[in-house]
Each structure stands twice: as C-alpha cells, then as structure tokens.
Write an enzyme that holds these catalytic residues in place. Structure first.
Site, short mmCIF file in Angstrom:
data_model
loop_
_atom_site.label_atom_id
_atom_site.label_comp_id
_atom_site.label_asym_id
_atom_site.label_seq_id
_atom_site.Cartn_x
_atom_site.Cartn_y
_atom_site.Cartn_z
N GLU A 1 0.82 -1.22 0.00
CA GLU A 1 0.00 0.00 0.00
C GLU A 1 0.85 1.27 0.00
OE1 GLU A 1 -1.58 1.82 3.47
OE2 GLU A 1 -1.21 0.05 4.71
N VAL B 1 -5.45 0.38 3.12
CA VAL B 1 -5.62 -1.08 3.00
C VAL B 1 -6.84 -1.38 2.12
CG1 VAL B 1 -6.21 -3.18 4.28
CG2 VAL B 1 -4.41 -1.65 5.14
N SER C 1 -13.07 1.73 10.44
CA SER C 1 -12.35 1.83 9.17
C SER C 1 -13.03 1.05 8.05
CB SER C 1 -10.93 1.30 9.34
OG SER C 1 -10.27 1.29 8.09
N LYS D 1 -3.31 -2.16 16.09
CA LYS D 1 -2.73 -1.24 17.08
C LYS D 1 -3.72 -0.93 18.16
CE LYS D 1 0.52 1.75 15.02
NZ LYS D 1 0.30 1.80 13.58
N1 PSU Z 1 -2.28 1.60 10.67
C1 PSU Z 1 -0.94 1.71 10.72
N2 PSU Z 1 -0.29 2.39 9.73
C2 PSU Z 1 -0.95 2.94 8.69
C3 PSU Z 1 -2.38 2.80 8.64
C4 PSU Z 1 -2.99 2.13 9.64
O1 PSU Z 1 -0.33 1.22 11.64
O2 PSU Z 1 -0.32 3.57 7.82
C5 PSU Z 1 -3.13 3.36 7.46
C6 PSU Z 1 -3.46 2.23 6.46
O3 PSU Z 1 -3.38 2.75 5.16
C7 PSU Z 1 -4.90 1.91 6.81
C8 PSU Z 1 -5.42 3.28 7.14
O4 PSU Z 1 -5.62 1.30 5.76
O5 PSU Z 1 -4.37 3.89 7.89
C9 PSU Z 1 -6.69 3.24 7.94
O6 PSU Z 1 -7.22 4.51 8.03
P1 PSU Z 1 -8.72 4.71 8.52
O7 PSU Z 1 -8.72 4.30 9.95
O8 PSU Z 1 -8.99 6.17 8.34
O9 PSU Z 1 -9.58 3.84 7.66
MN MN Z 2 -12.10 6.22 10.32
#
Ligand code: PSU
Ligand code: MN
Length: 305
Positions: free
Chosen positions: A26, A108, A142, A161
């Site tokens: 990604e 992702v 997410s 995390k």
């Molecule tokens: N978690 C990590 N590093 C990252 C991300 C998540 O430890 O870089 C990034 C990935 O691209 C993941 C995105 O798909 O954050 C999720 O963001 P959101 O929670 O806004 O969907």
């Molecule tokens: Mn979100």
C-alpha cells in the site's frame, strides 16, 4: 474498459500472465504512515525484500487518476515527499480521484480493491484500520474492515494497534466472516508488541498452510479477505508500558483537538511516534519488513496451488 482506469506495471503484468507470485503493497503507509525520507527508503527496501523472497512487488496508488499496480521510483519518491499533503484514498474516494485525474495514496481498503482488479491476492502492510475506541459514539470504523469482508485479498499485517479497540475489531471481523490467522502465535499481536491479550481464530505455522486456507476459501466462493497477523520480531518489539502510555496520551490529545474521520489514524500514528521518539518508527519499519517477507512466502506457495 478496465484498461482505461487500471495501469499495471509491465513487470507486474508479466508476472500475472505467467502465474508468478506477486505481493501488493500500500501507499498510505508511505505518505501518511511514516516521515520522509524513511518512508521512501522503507518502501524501496520492502520491494527488495519481496524480490529476495521470490515474488514481484506491486506497490499500489492512484497517480493522476490512474489506478496503478506497480509504481516507478519517481512515483514512490513523490508520495513520500508530499507526505500528508497527498490525498488519503479509501474506497469512497476512488471515484472522485479517478474522474478528476488526481493523485491519492491507497489505504488497505483501496489497495485491496486495486490488487483484486489486477489479479493480485496477497498484500503485505504494517497495520490495518479497525474499530476505533469509543466507536459506540463516534461510529469511527475503518472501511478496511468492510473491504476485508468482500474483497479476495489476504492481508499480512502485524495485528491491530491499540489506538483501536482490538476486541471490537475482532468482533467486527467475526461478524463479517473474515478469518484472523496468527502466524506462529495463538495471540493477536498489537503491532508494536507481540501480545494484545486477545486470541486469534487459528494459529498457523507455515506459508504453505496459509496458502491452502486461502485456496480453500476462494475455491469455495467464500468471498472476502483473510487477516494474517504476524508478530513483530522479538528484538524490535516495544515495551508494553511505554507504548500503552504513548497511545493513551495520543488519544487524549486527539480528543481534545477534535480530530475526527480520516485524519484520526494518521494523527494518532504521528503522535505516538513523536512521544516515543525514533523507537516506534524503527519498530514500525522492521515489522513491515517482516510482513513483506511472509507475504512473499505466501504468494510463492499460492502460485504453486
Ligand atoms: N495503521 C498503521 N499504519 C498505517 C495505517 C494504519 O499502523 O499507515 C493506514 C493504512 O493505510 C490503513 C489506514 O488502511 O491507515 C486506515 O485509516 P482509517 O482508519 O482512516 O480507515
Ligand atoms: Mn475512520
């Protein structure tokens, strides 16, 4: 029709045509997940690790409106330099970015979409998005989880995390029928640490075993992804108390500042890094390397099936 949107790098296209192993990677991790220049160096090294383990890397992004499977060094440098000024493109952002001819780094979710369109079924990254803490009031969940429910791509990550509610994230994945496999572990790793206090669905111990599970799932027509949780190597794992404190304080600051929506994950990641100094960045880089290696091994086994 698809060709007007999708641009597959010639090397990746050759591998697809010849049934060779390929690993998708990604780009939000490059733009939003790490600082420059470590982000660019890491992205390049990850590609090298994939190659060293017998697969072809396909880093994914949207460049000037084209969905790209396989980026040039210039594309990677651009995304890394621009950092958070680049659009973070998840599923909902794709139509706008494509129709306007814009550039976006893929999460992702959107990396899975583009990988599947290109015919790539193994993807390695650092961490997935999930159900955020207090999602019962914010509804911040997410789009990565819905994507895992419907798109046939296996995602190798270092678990979830603890900026997220790990328990609720696992419940969501269960509801959506997404298997969560622990590589060499019964416990879900929590990114910087090898333990989270939560179990995985099944422990697996080899890339071959994982490839068999993927093949069974997709041959049966059970659509959707699989999460392969690969613990950070012991020597790069962080102290549990240190990282927990850093995450708590990042969450408090995010709340006080009213950080919401797509800015939430990048903000929390950057804060944790700031609080823990360079240590969490080094851990982050090493776990991505570790996942790239396992991703390549799985792709190699899957290509034999
Ligand atoms: N978690 C990590 N590093 C990252 C991300 C998540 O430890 O870089 C990034 C990935 O691209 C993941 C995105 O798909 O954050 C999720 O963001 P959101 O929670 O806004 O969907
Ligand atoms: Mn979100």
């Amino acid at each position: 029709m698809l060709e007007t949107f999708l641009e597959i790098h010639p090397e990746v296209q050759d591998a697809i045509t010849n049934g060779q192993p390929i690993v998708a990677l990604e780009s939000t991790i490059i733009s939003h997940g790490m600082p420059y220049p470590q982000n660019v160096e890491t992205a390049r090294q990850v590609e090298e690790i994939v190659r060293a383990n017998g697969a072809i890397p396909a880093t994914i992004a949207i460049i000037n409106g084209k969905l790209k499977a396989g980026l040039s060094n210039e594309d990677i440098e651009y995304l890394g330099r621009k950092g958070t000024a680049v659009l973070k493109a998840s599923r909902r952002d794709i139509p706008m970015i494509v129709s306007k001819g814009w550039t976006g780094a893929t999460t992702v979710a959107s990396t899975m979409i583009i990988a599947e369109l290109a015919g790539i079924h193994v993807f390695a990254t650092g961490g997935i998005g999930g159900v955020h803490r207090e999602a019962e009031t914010t509804m911040d969940i997410s789009a990565d989880l819905e994507e895992l429910a419907m798109t046939n791509v296996a995602v190798v990550c270092a678990g979830a995390k603890s900026i997220l509610d790990i328990g609720l994230t696992l419940e969501y994945l269960e509801t959506k029928g997404v298997p969560v496999l622990g590589f060499g572990t019964e416990e879900l790793p929590a990114f910087y640490t090898r333990k989270s206090g939560f179990g995985v669905d099944y422990r697996v111990d080899s890339a071959d075993e994982i490839a068999n599970i993927l093949k069974a799932k997709w041959d049966l027509g059970l659509r959707g992804g699989v999460v392969i949780a690969n613990p950070i190597p012991e020597k790069y794992a962080m102290d549990f108390i240190t990282i927990t404190r850093a995450i708590e304080s990042a969450l408090t600051e995010a709340k006080a500042k009213g950080i919401k929506g797509k800015d939430s994950t990048p903000f929390l990641l950057a804060k944790v890094k700031e609080i823990t100094g360079g240590n969490s960045l080094e851990s982050n880089i090493q776990l991505v390397f570790n996942n790239a290696k396992l991703g390549a091994q799985i792709a190699v086994e899957l290509a034999k099936k």
